[in-house]
Design an enzyme around this catalytic site. Sequence first.
Site, PDB file in Angstrom:
ATOM      1  N   THR A  52      -6.026  -8.075   0.878  1.00 30.54           N
ATOM      2  CA  THR A  52      -4.867  -8.673   1.541  1.00 30.54           C
ATOM      3  C   THR A  52      -5.277  -9.345   2.840  1.00 30.54           C
ATOM      4  O   THR A  52      -4.677 -10.339   3.257  1.00 30.54           O
ATOM      5  CB  THR A  52      -3.794  -7.603   1.810  1.00 30.54           C
ATOM      6  OG1 THR A  52      -3.373  -7.053   0.553  1.00 30.54           O
ATOM      7  CG2 THR A  52      -2.588  -8.184   2.534  1.00 30.54           C
ATOM      8  N   TYR A 140     -11.647   2.828  -3.322  1.00 26.25           N
ATOM      9  CA  TYR A 140     -10.614   1.916  -3.812  1.00 26.25           C
ATOM     10  C   TYR A 140     -10.821   1.719  -5.304  1.00 26.25           C
ATOM     11  O   TYR A 140     -11.771   1.057  -5.731  1.00 26.25           O
ATOM     12  CB  TYR A 140     -10.716   0.598  -3.057  1.00 26.25           C
ATOM     13  CG  TYR A 140      -9.586  -0.390  -3.262  1.00 26.25           C
ATOM     14  CD1 TYR A 140      -8.472  -0.101  -4.034  1.00 26.25           C
ATOM     15  CD2 TYR A 140      -9.645  -1.641  -2.655  1.00 26.25           C
ATOM     16  CE1 TYR A 140      -7.461  -1.018  -4.209  1.00 26.25           C
ATOM     17  CE2 TYR A 140      -8.639  -2.570  -2.820  1.00 26.25           C
ATOM     18  CZ  TYR A 140      -7.544  -2.258  -3.597  1.00 26.25           C
ATOM     19  OH  TYR A 140      -6.542  -3.179  -3.765  1.00 26.25           O
ATOM     20  N   LYS A 168      -7.629   5.033  -2.677  1.00 29.53           N
ATOM     21  CA  LYS A 168      -6.545   4.069  -2.812  1.00 29.53           C
ATOM     22  C   LYS A 168      -6.428   3.787  -4.302  1.00 29.53           C
ATOM     23  O   LYS A 168      -7.333   3.217  -4.915  1.00 29.53           O
ATOM     24  CB  LYS A 168      -6.819   2.781  -2.036  1.00 29.53           C
ATOM     25  CG  LYS A 168      -5.678   1.766  -2.172  1.00 29.53           C
ATOM     26  CD  LYS A 168      -5.963   0.469  -1.416  1.00 29.53           C
ATOM     27  CE  LYS A 168      -4.831  -0.532  -1.630  1.00 29.53           C
ATOM     28  NZ  LYS A 168      -5.121  -1.848  -0.993  1.00 29.53           N
ATOM     29  N   VAL A 208      -0.888   2.637   0.720  1.00 31.31           N
ATOM     30  CA  VAL A 208      -1.494   1.505   1.427  1.00 31.31           C
ATOM     31  C   VAL A 208      -0.816   0.268   0.860  1.00 31.31           C
ATOM     32  O   VAL A 208      -1.072  -0.121  -0.277  1.00 31.31           O
ATOM     33  CB  VAL A 208      -3.020   1.430   1.223  1.00 31.31           C
ATOM     34  CG1 VAL A 208      -3.592   0.205   1.934  1.00 31.31           C
ATOM     35  CG2 VAL A 208      -3.703   2.697   1.718  1.00 31.31           C
TER      36      VAL A 208
END
Length: 295
Positions: A52, A140, A168, A208
């Site tokens: 992001t 992640y 995540k 998140v």
Amino acid sequence: MTATTPRPFGRALCAMITPFTAAGELDLETARAHASALVADGCDGLVLSGTTGESPTTADGEKTALLRAVREAVGDGVALLSGVGSADTRHTLRLAREAEDAGADGLLVVTPYYSRPPQAAVEAHFLRVAESSGIPLMLYDIPGRTGTRIGTETLLRLAEHPRVVAVKDCAYDLLGSTKVMSRTSLAYYSGCEELNLPLYALGGAGFVSTVANVAPRQMRAPLDAFDAGRTDEAARLNALTVRLTELMMASGLPGTVTVKALLAAGPVREPLQPAGRGAADGLREAYEELLAATR
């Protein structure tokens, strides 16, 4: 969520955008202001230089400058994680050291992408990062982007390392996530807004969120209600976010693009392109609808 659920970085984390000037350069002034506003609106922590945050198109020096500027803005009481993932272990190790030196509280480390390494190589990659740093890691797991899942048995072994503390979770496998949570102390953070509340109810630590860039209070509210025992209210508050989440995260446009269509945070870097007028108008309508419903 139980009282023993680990939350090493808090509950409500924003996957923060990286603001740029009109000329496409790093805009640290806007980054400081945006980070401060997110914290004031309920974010426990910020994840910088993730996807992001347009990490594939920001230079290593820009990542460090962003981290230092945000730390200056929010102070020491807010968890800051820095995305250090790459497809090159050596590069990841260098980014990890630079992030630690710049004041990060933790590292977001994505599975090496495109090359699709086998599980033994995935495990070795994460362990190399954990051994090279003195700060904790959030792994992640996003196989839809990387092409490689972090397998359940791999996660169980990685959880034995003292600096591997969180995941995540973008694997869309609640059964697998529940199995790992039940057998380890790993803190699971939802990386998919539509699973924030379901994963939390199963023992997750929080989220998140990209959508939190524009609606931090609204994304946190269902978790607050759930913790207070108001499960019906948690479901209702969660439902209010669905339309905006769908347009921001499942409309075919990257979350970075949709956030920047709603915020005055400058352009996106190529190869990304800005949202078209129709998409931007639809996002604005859904955003204003959510704000009106949650005042």
